[in-house]
Design a protein around this motif. Sequence first.
Motif, PDB file in Angstrom:
ATOM      1  N   TYR A   1       0.881  -1.169   0.000  1.00  9.57           N
ATOM      2  CA  TYR A   1       0.000   0.000   0.000  1.00  9.57           C
ATOM      3  C   TYR A   1       0.919   1.219   0.000  1.00  9.57           C
ATOM      4  O   TYR A   1       1.953   1.205   0.679  1.00  9.57           O
ATOM      5  N   PRO A   2       0.583   2.235  -0.778  1.00  8.93           N
ATOM      6  CA  PRO A   2       1.555   3.322  -0.946  1.00  8.93           C
ATOM      7  C   PRO A   2       1.875   4.097   0.343  1.00  8.93           C
ATOM      8  O   PRO A   2       2.918   4.732   0.427  1.00  8.93           O
TER       9      PRO A   2
ATOM     10  N   SER B   1      -2.717   9.409   3.140  1.00  4.81           N
ATOM     11  CA  SER B   1      -2.974   9.567   1.704  1.00  4.81           C
ATOM     12  C   SER B   1      -4.039  10.632   1.484  1.00  4.81           C
ATOM     13  O   SER B   1      -5.002  10.704   2.229  1.00  4.81           O
TER      14      SER B   1
ATOM     15  N   HIS C   1      -6.511  11.717  -1.657  1.00  4.81           N
ATOM     16  CA  HIS C   1      -6.929  11.259  -2.986  1.00  4.81           C
ATOM     17  C   HIS C   1      -7.344  12.455  -3.830  1.00  4.81           C
ATOM     18  O   HIS C   1      -8.145  13.264  -3.404  1.00  4.81           O
ATOM     19  N   VAL C   2      -6.760  12.547  -5.028  1.00  2.00           N
ATOM     20  CA  VAL C   2      -6.932  13.725  -5.866  1.00  2.00           C
ATOM     21  C   VAL C   2      -7.705  13.366  -7.135  1.00  2.00           C
ATOM     22  O   VAL C   2      -7.544  12.273  -7.682  1.00  2.00           O
TER      23      VAL C   2
ATOM     24  N   ILE D   1     -11.718   8.094  -2.295  1.00  2.00           N
ATOM     25  CA  ILE D   1     -10.786   7.157  -2.911  1.00  2.00           C
ATOM     26  C   ILE D   1     -11.363   6.647  -4.235  1.00  2.00           C
ATOM     27  O   ILE D   1     -10.654   6.463  -5.223  1.00  2.00           O
TER      28      ILE D   1
ATOM     29  N   SER E   1     -10.704   8.539  -7.898  1.00  2.00           N
ATOM     30  CA  SER E   1      -9.624   9.515  -7.895  1.00  2.00           C
ATOM     31  C   SER E   1      -8.612   9.155  -8.984  1.00  2.00           C
ATOM     32  O   SER E   1      -8.496   8.001  -9.385  1.00  2.00           O
ATOM     33  N   SER E   2      -7.877  10.193  -9.464  1.00  2.00           N
ATOM     34  CA  SER E   2      -6.929   9.947 -10.549  1.00  2.00           C
ATOM     35  C   SER E   2      -5.569   9.556 -10.001  1.00  2.00           C
ATOM     36  O   SER E   2      -4.839   8.785 -10.607  1.00  2.00           O
ATOM     37  N   HIS E   3      -5.217  10.089  -8.841  1.00  2.00           N
ATOM     38  CA  HIS E   3      -3.967   9.682  -8.186  1.00  2.00           C
ATOM     39  C   HIS E   3      -4.034  10.093  -6.725  1.00  2.00           C
ATOM     40  O   HIS E   3      -4.988  10.749  -6.308  1.00  2.00           O
ATOM     41  N   SER E   4      -3.020   9.685  -5.964  1.00  2.00           N
ATOM     42  CA  SER E   4      -2.999   9.997  -4.547  1.00  2.00           C
ATOM     43  C   SER E   4      -1.671  10.627  -4.172  1.00  2.00           C
ATOM     44  O   SER E   4      -0.651  10.386  -4.823  1.00  2.00           O
ATOM     45  N   LEU E   5      -1.707  11.448  -3.111  1.00  2.00           N
ATOM     46  CA  LEU E   5      -0.499  12.094  -2.614  1.00  2.00           C
ATOM     47  C   LEU E   5      -0.242  11.610  -1.193  1.00  2.00           C
ATOM     48  O   LEU E   5      -1.160  11.498  -0.392  1.00  2.00           O
ATOM     49  N   ILE E   6       1.042  11.309  -0.904  1.00  2.00           N
ATOM     50  CA  ILE E   6       1.352  10.695   0.381  1.00  2.00           C
ATOM     51  C   ILE E   6       2.253  11.609   1.221  1.00  2.00           C
ATOM     52  O   ILE E   6       3.268  12.119   0.735  1.00  2.00           O
TER      53      ILE E   6
END
Lengths: 90, 493
Positions: B104-105, B148, B150-151, B158, B161-166
Motif C-alpha cells: 500500500y503506498p 494519503s 486522494h486527488v 478514494i 480519484s486519478s492519483h494519490s499524494l502521500i
Amino acid sequence: MKVAKLARLDLDPDEIDRTTSQLAGMLEHFADMDALDLTDVVPMTQPYPLRNVFREDVVVEGLLRDEVLAEAPAAEDHRFRVPPILGLDL
Amino acid sequence: MSDNRLVNPLDNGRPTLVDNLIDGWELVVGLEVHVELATATKLFSASANRFGDEPNIHIDPVTLGLPGALPVLNRHAVELAMRIGLALDCTVQPSTFHRKNYFYPDMPKAYQISQYDQPINIDGHLDLPNGQRIGIERAHLEEDTGKSTHVGGPSGRIHGSSHSLIDFNRAGVPLVEIVSRPDMRTAEEARQYVTELRGILLAVGASDAKMEEGSMRCDVNVSVHKPGTMFGTRCEIKNVNSVRSLGRATEYEARRQIAMIEAGETVRQETRHWDENDGRTYTLRTKEDADDYRYFLEPDLVPLDPSPEWIQAVREALPMLPGARRTRLGAATGTAPDSEAVMVVVERGQDDYVLAVGHLGGDVARALVHVKEAYADQGAEPSVAAQDLALLTRMEVGGKLTATQAKAVLADIVEAGGGDAQAIAVAKGFEALDTSSLEALVDQAIAENADAWSKFQAGEGKALGALVGAVMKSSQGKADGKLVTALLNAKKG
C-alpha cells in the motif's frame, strides 16, 4: 501463484514450475520438523541473546524533504505522488 | 431464556435484555481502537511525532523504508503502552514484533511492524460507568502508516480519484491497538466504551486521544443474531471518526445486516467504510485471511521483556482513573457514580475541587450540583477559591439562602472569579426570611387557599404544590421550599 501475487512477483511459466517445486521441498522439510516432539524446546525468536534494546525518546533531525522528493518518481505539493490506490488492490 | 438455548462460547454469559433488541435481533459489538501515543518521536526512529505540520518534514531512512535502515524501539512508547495495559487491568508479558506484509503506498517498506501472537498487554477489562464489564483481549504496539490524499475524484474520495499524494509525517508514529472482546450489545454501549476508554487514556497521559485529529480511531465489528443462537457473521466498519458517528455507524450496520438476513441473503465477512455524509457503509474489501499477510518475526528487532521492577514502577505511578474518581465522588456526595452530575464533574476533572469544598466545611452535595451547573467553562482548577463555594453552600444548608438565591449569588462569584457569598447576598437583598416571618407567610397562604389546605389536610399530596407556590410568590422567591413544606407538614399535625 497466490504467493507470487501477494508478493507482487511477475513470474513466467518456467519460473512458476521451478519455484513451486522448490517451495514444495521446503514445506516437506518443515513437515519433517513438525513431526519432532519439541514440547520442551523454547522457541528461538532471535539468534542473539539480546532483549530490550531501546533508544531514548529524543528527536534527531532526519532527511530534508526537498532532497528526498527530488529522488521520488513523482511528487506534487510537497508529497509523493502515486497511482490511484484502488487499482492496486488484489 | 429457554432451557434448550444453544451455548454460545463467545456470549460472555450476558443475559439478553429485551430492551436491547432491534426487531428481535441482538447486536454484538467489538471494538478495535487505535491510539497514537504521546511520545516526542516515532516508534522506531528519532523523527518527531507531531500532528498538523507541513507534509513530509518528519522523515528519515527508517520512516521511508530505505534499504539498510534499521528500527530501534522507543523506550517511552513501551512505557506508555504499559500504562494503557495496566490501566485496563491487563497482564504485561514478554512480547515480540512481527512484519505484517502488504502493499500500500502509505507504507513504503511494504510491511507494517506490529505485535502478532505475543502482544505486550493481554486479558484486561474496562468497566462502563453503569458497571457493565467489557473484556479487553489485547493492547499491542504497532506503527502508524503515512497519510494519503486522494486527488481528482469527487470530494476527495478514494473511489474515482486519478492519483494519490502521500505524506509520511505520520508513518512510524507509535500506536497502541486496543482490542475489546465482543461484549457490547448496543450502539450506546459502544459509545460509552469509547468515551470511557478515552477518559482513561487522557488520565494516564498515554495519548491526546482526539478522534477529530485521528489520534484515536475506531474500527467497529458488528454482527447480529437471534438471542440464544450462535453469533452471526461480522463486518468490520472503518472510518468512524467521532463518538457520534460510532453510534450511527453501528446502528446503520446492524439494521443493514438484519434487512439482509430477513430478505434471505447471507452476510459476508468483509471490511466496510462508513460514509459520514451519506450515513451508510460501503464495501471496502472482502476480509483478508491472516495468512495473506504472511506474518513473520521482525528479524531487525529483539524481544521486549520489561522487568517486574519496571512494570511495578509504571503501575505505582498510575493516577486515579475516572471510574475510581466517580466512585469516590459519588460516595462523598451521596450520589450515584453514574449520575449525570458525577460523570460531568469527573470528566472536567473538577472532582478534587468539589471534595476540597467539603474539607473546608462546605456541603459537598450542594457543591457537586453548583459545580456541575456553573463551572462548565472552568477547567480542573476553577478560578473561584474552594473556600468561597464552601461559604455559599454553608449559607444554603443553613437556610440563609434558597437554592435559587444561591445560584444567583454563585453566578456573580463565578463571573468575578471569586467573592464573598455573604456580602453578595446582602448586596442583592437576599437576606433569607427568618422562621417567624416565613411562618406568617405560610399562615397567610393557608388562609387564602382554604380549599387547597383542606385537601392537603385530607392527604392529597398534589395540594402541597399550590400552598408552597403561594408562599414562594408572596416571599418573592426568598422562601426556602423545603422549609415551607416542613412548616406545612408541622401545621397539618
